[in-house]
Motif scaffolding. Structure first.
Motif, PDB file in Angstrom:
ATOM      1  N   THR A  25       0.731  -1.145  -0.069  1.00 15.38           N
ATOM      2  CA  THR A  25       0.110  -0.227  -0.135  1.00 15.38           C
ATOM      3  C   THR A  25       0.865   1.246  -0.161  1.00 15.38           C
ATOM      4  O   THR A  25       0.590   2.246  -0.322  1.00 15.38           O
ATOM      5  CB  THR A  25      -1.005   0.013   1.254  1.00 15.38           C
ATOM      6  N   MET A  26       1.997   1.038   0.594  1.00 13.04           N
ATOM      7  CA  MET A  26       2.737   2.366   0.729  1.00 13.04           C
ATOM      8  C   MET A  26       3.783   2.397  -0.510  1.00 13.04           C
ATOM      9  O   MET A  26       4.617   3.373  -0.537  1.00 13.04           O
ATOM     10  CB  MET A  26       3.924   2.102   1.971  1.00 13.04           C
ATOM     11  N   GLY A  27       3.684   1.468  -1.616  1.00  9.98           N
ATOM     12  CA  GLY A  27       4.484   1.702  -2.763  1.00  9.98           C
ATOM     13  C   GLY A  27       5.673   0.812  -2.810  1.00  9.98           C
ATOM     14  O   GLY A  27       6.294   0.944  -3.678  1.00  9.98           O
ATOM     15  N   TYR A  28       6.034   0.054  -1.694  1.00 10.94           N
ATOM     16  CA  TYR A  28       7.022  -0.631  -1.684  1.00 10.94           C
ATOM     17  C   TYR A  28       6.535  -1.898  -2.301  1.00 10.94           C
ATOM     18  O   TYR A  28       6.309  -3.066  -1.950  1.00 10.94           O
ATOM     19  CB  TYR A  28       7.614  -0.970  -0.314  1.00 10.94           C
ATOM     20  N   ASP A  29       6.896  -2.057  -3.828  1.00 10.54           N
ATOM     21  CA  ASP A  29       6.486  -3.218  -4.675  1.00 10.54           C
ATOM     22  C   ASP A  29       7.598  -4.142  -5.181  1.00 10.54           C
ATOM     23  O   ASP A  29       7.443  -4.925  -6.261  1.00 10.54           O
ATOM     24  CB  ASP A  29       5.539  -3.038  -5.529  1.00 10.54           C
ATOM     25  N   THR A  30       8.558  -3.991  -4.552  1.00  6.78           N
ATOM     26  CA  THR A  30       9.863  -4.853  -5.229  1.00  6.78           C
ATOM     27  C   THR A  30      10.191  -6.187  -3.988  1.00  6.78           C
ATOM     28  O   THR A  30       9.333  -6.072  -3.030  1.00  6.78           O
ATOM     29  CB  THR A  30      11.148  -4.032  -5.117  1.00  6.78           C
ATOM     30  N   LEU A  31      10.738  -7.067  -4.190  1.00  2.00           N
ATOM     31  CA  LEU A  31      11.038  -8.435  -3.892  1.00  2.00           C
ATOM     32  C   LEU A  31      11.684  -8.209  -2.289  1.00  2.00           C
ATOM     33  O   LEU A  31      10.890  -8.489  -1.420  1.00  2.00           O
ATOM     34  CB  LEU A  31      11.854  -9.250  -4.394  1.00  2.00           C
ATOM     35  N   VAL A  32      12.562  -7.261  -2.013  1.00  2.00           N
ATOM     36  CA  VAL A  32      13.231  -7.249  -0.929  1.00  2.00           C
ATOM     37  C   VAL A  32      12.037  -6.393   0.200  1.00  2.00           C
ATOM     38  O   VAL A  32      12.211  -7.137   1.426  1.00  2.00           O
ATOM     39  CB  VAL A  32      14.531  -6.054  -0.946  1.00  2.00           C
ATOM     40  N   PRO A  33      11.384  -5.522  -0.170  1.00  2.00           N
ATOM     41  CA  PRO A  33      10.470  -4.922   1.108  1.00  2.00           C
ATOM     42  C   PRO A  33       9.437  -5.987   1.363  1.00  2.00           C
ATOM     43  O   PRO A  33       9.104  -5.962   2.655  1.00  2.00           O
ATOM     44  CB  PRO A  33       9.792  -3.477   0.569  1.00  2.00           C
ATOM     45  N   ILE A  34       9.174  -6.676   0.249  1.00  2.33           N
ATOM     46  CA  ILE A  34       7.803  -7.820   0.667  1.00  2.33           C
ATOM     47  C   ILE A  34       8.640  -8.884   1.636  1.00  2.33           C
ATOM     48  O   ILE A  34       7.979  -9.280   2.501  1.00  2.33           O
ATOM     49  CB  ILE A  34       7.646  -8.285  -0.787  1.00  2.33           C
ATOM     50  N   LEU A  35       9.604  -9.288   1.237  1.00  3.57           N
ATOM     51  CA  LEU A  35      10.180 -10.248   2.132  1.00  3.57           C
ATOM     52  C   LEU A  35      10.590  -9.762   3.336  1.00  3.57           C
ATOM     53  O   LEU A  35      10.305 -10.545   4.395  1.00  3.57           O
ATOM     54  CB  LEU A  35      11.656 -10.989   1.439  1.00  3.57           C
TER      55      LEU A  35
END
Length: 60
Positions: A25-35
């Motif tokens: 939701t905050m715009g962090y849509d790459t692999l590292v922030p998700i993990l």
């Protein structure tokens, strides 16, 4: 101990999913922030599961 493990299974996935949704939701849509978000939710579920299991054991 089994109650703690079972509770962690559900609470961990719920917290990890919530943190991942917050990151997306905050715009962090790459692999590292998700993990990282999934890891934070998984680790944060340990004390929560311990507390809930302790409270449930006190009821019986």
């Amino acid at each position: 101990m089994w109650l703690f493990i079972i509770l962690h299974l559900f609470i961990g996935s719920t917290l990890a999913g919530s943190v991942v949704i917050a990151a997306l939701t905050m715009g962090y849509d790459t692999l590292v922030p998700i993990l990282v978000g999934a890891g934070i939710g998984f680790v944060a579920a340990f004390p929560v599961s311990w507390f809930v299991a302790k409270q449930l054991r006190g009821l019986s």
